[in-house]
Design a protein around this motif. Sequence first.
Motif, PDB file in Angstrom:
ATOM      1  N   THR A   1     -16.968  78.020 -14.682  1.00 37.62           N
ATOM      2  CA  THR A   1     -15.999  78.644 -13.790  1.00 37.62           C
ATOM      3  C   THR A   1     -14.596  78.710 -14.369  1.00 37.62           C
ATOM      4  O   THR A   1     -13.822  79.566 -13.979  1.00 37.62           O
ATOM      5  CB  THR A   1     -15.910  77.902 -12.451  1.00 37.62           C
ATOM      6  OG1 THR A   1     -15.372  76.600 -12.686  1.00 37.62           O
ATOM      7  CG2 THR A   1     -17.265  77.806 -11.781  1.00 37.62           C
ATOM      8  N   GLY A   2     -14.261  77.776 -15.253  1.00 41.62           N
ATOM      9  CA  GLY A   2     -12.907  77.737 -15.783  1.00 41.62           C
ATOM     10  C   GLY A   2     -11.880  77.245 -14.781  1.00 41.62           C
ATOM     11  O   GLY A   2     -10.688  77.438 -14.960  1.00 41.62           O
ATOM     12  N   ARG A   3     -12.336  76.590 -13.728  1.00 44.58           N
ATOM     13  CA  ARG A   3     -11.403  76.085 -12.723  1.00 44.58           C
ATOM     14  C   ARG A   3     -10.578  74.941 -13.291  1.00 44.58           C
ATOM     15  O   ARG A   3     -11.029  74.184 -14.135  1.00 44.58           O
ATOM     16  CB  ARG A   3     -12.171  75.612 -11.488  1.00 44.58           C
ATOM     17  CG  ARG A   3     -12.886  76.764 -10.802  1.00 44.58           C
ATOM     18  CD  ARG A   3     -13.541  76.324  -9.548  1.00 44.58           C
ATOM     19  NE  ARG A   3     -12.488  75.982  -8.595  1.00 44.58           N
ATOM     20  CZ  ARG A   3     -12.708  75.635  -7.365  1.00 44.58           C
ATOM     21  NH1 ARG A   3     -13.934  75.569  -6.895  1.00 44.58           N
ATOM     22  NH2 ARG A   3     -11.718  75.341  -6.552  1.00 44.58           N
ATOM     23  N   ARG A   4      -9.380  74.806 -12.792  1.00 40.06           N
ATOM     24  CA  ARG A   4      -8.461  73.775 -13.269  1.00 40.06           C
ATOM     25  C   ARG A   4      -9.067  72.379 -13.124  1.00 40.06           C
ATOM     26  O   ARG A   4      -9.604  72.041 -12.064  1.00 40.06           O
ATOM     27  CB  ARG A   4      -7.165  73.873 -12.472  1.00 40.06           C
ATOM     28  CG  ARG A   4      -6.098  72.974 -12.996  1.00 40.06           C
ATOM     29  CD  ARG A   4      -4.800  73.262 -12.311  1.00 40.06           C
ATOM     30  NE  ARG A   4      -3.760  72.461 -12.928  1.00 40.06           N
ATOM     31  CZ  ARG A   4      -2.708  72.024 -12.287  1.00 40.06           C
ATOM     32  NH1 ARG A   4      -2.548  72.321 -11.024  1.00 40.06           N
ATOM     33  NH2 ARG A   4      -1.818  71.309 -12.913  1.00 40.06           N
ATOM     34  N   HIS A   5      -8.996  71.611 -14.169  1.00 39.09           N
ATOM     35  CA  HIS A   5      -9.472  70.222 -14.227  1.00 39.09           C
ATOM     36  C   HIS A   5     -10.989  70.102 -14.062  1.00 39.09           C
ATOM     37  O   HIS A   5     -11.494  69.016 -13.786  1.00 39.09           O
ATOM     38  CB  HIS A   5      -8.783  69.340 -13.191  1.00 39.09           C
ATOM     39  CG  HIS A   5      -7.314  69.221 -13.413  1.00 39.09           C
ATOM     40  ND1 HIS A   5      -6.581  68.200 -12.894  1.00 39.09           N
ATOM     41  CD2 HIS A   5      -6.413  69.974 -14.083  1.00 39.09           C
ATOM     42  CE1 HIS A   5      -5.317  68.340 -13.219  1.00 39.09           C
ATOM     43  NE2 HIS A   5      -5.201  69.413 -13.953  1.00 39.09           N
ATOM     44  N   GLN A   6     -11.739  71.179 -14.215  1.00 37.24           N
ATOM     45  CA  GLN A   6     -13.184  71.154 -13.998  1.00 37.24           C
ATOM     46  C   GLN A   6     -13.867  70.044 -14.792  1.00 37.24           C
ATOM     47  O   GLN A   6     -14.642  69.268 -14.233  1.00 37.24           O
ATOM     48  CB  GLN A   6     -13.792  72.504 -14.371  1.00 37.24           C
ATOM     49  CG  GLN A   6     -15.313  72.540 -14.226  1.00 37.24           C
ATOM     50  CD  GLN A   6     -15.911  73.849 -14.722  1.00 37.24           C
ATOM     51  OE1 GLN A   6     -15.207  74.712 -15.221  1.00 37.24           O
ATOM     52  NE2 GLN A   6     -17.201  73.982 -14.590  1.00 37.24           N
ATOM     53  N   ILE A   7     -13.594  69.953 -16.080  1.00 38.01           N
ATOM     54  CA  ILE A   7     -14.229  68.940 -16.924  1.00 38.01           C
ATOM     55  C   ILE A   7     -13.826  67.551 -16.455  1.00 38.01           C
ATOM     56  O   ILE A   7     -14.663  66.659 -16.313  1.00 38.01           O
ATOM     57  CB  ILE A   7     -13.832  69.133 -18.398  1.00 38.01           C
ATOM     58  CG1 ILE A   7     -14.421  70.440 -18.940  1.00 38.01           C
ATOM     59  CG2 ILE A   7     -14.300  67.959 -19.252  1.00 38.01           C
ATOM     60  CD1 ILE A   7     -13.898  70.808 -20.309  1.00 38.01           C
ATOM     61  N   ARG A   8     -12.552  67.360 -16.219  1.00 38.35           N
ATOM     62  CA  ARG A   8     -12.050  66.045 -15.829  1.00 38.35           C
ATOM     63  C   ARG A   8     -12.668  65.572 -14.518  1.00 38.35           C
ATOM     64  O   ARG A   8     -13.091  64.419 -14.393  1.00 38.35           O
ATOM     65  CB  ARG A   8     -10.531  66.096 -15.723  1.00 38.35           C
ATOM     66  CG  ARG A   8      -9.856  66.399 -17.055  1.00 38.35           C
ATOM     67  CD  ARG A   8      -8.404  66.737 -16.902  1.00 38.35           C
ATOM     68  NE  ARG A   8      -7.637  65.557 -16.479  1.00 38.35           N
ATOM     69  CZ  ARG A   8      -6.364  65.596 -16.129  1.00 38.35           C
ATOM     70  NH1 ARG A   8      -5.709  66.748 -16.122  1.00 38.35           N
ATOM     71  NH2 ARG A   8      -5.745  64.500 -15.762  1.00 38.35           N
TER      72      ARG A   8
END
Length: 73
Positions: free
Chosen positions: A8-15
């Motif tokens: 999705t590329g949403r902010r902080h997704q990985i974190r």
Amino acid sequence: MIELTLVTGRRHQIRVQLAEAGCPIVGDKKYGAKTNPLKRIALHATTLRFPHPITREEMRFDSPLPGDLGTLV
């Protein structure tokens, strides 16, 4: 070290997802890391790819692992 591909590329997704799985990123105090040996979050994008907004040609940018992150591996 892990390799991830964003959907999705949403902010902080990985974190957020890693913290939820009980594996916060080293140095990521906001999401529950207990250690910070580098005095920064240990997160690095080695490759970014996306279509050019006008030509739709794939744009690709590669960046080697910074030396300080290599000390953690």
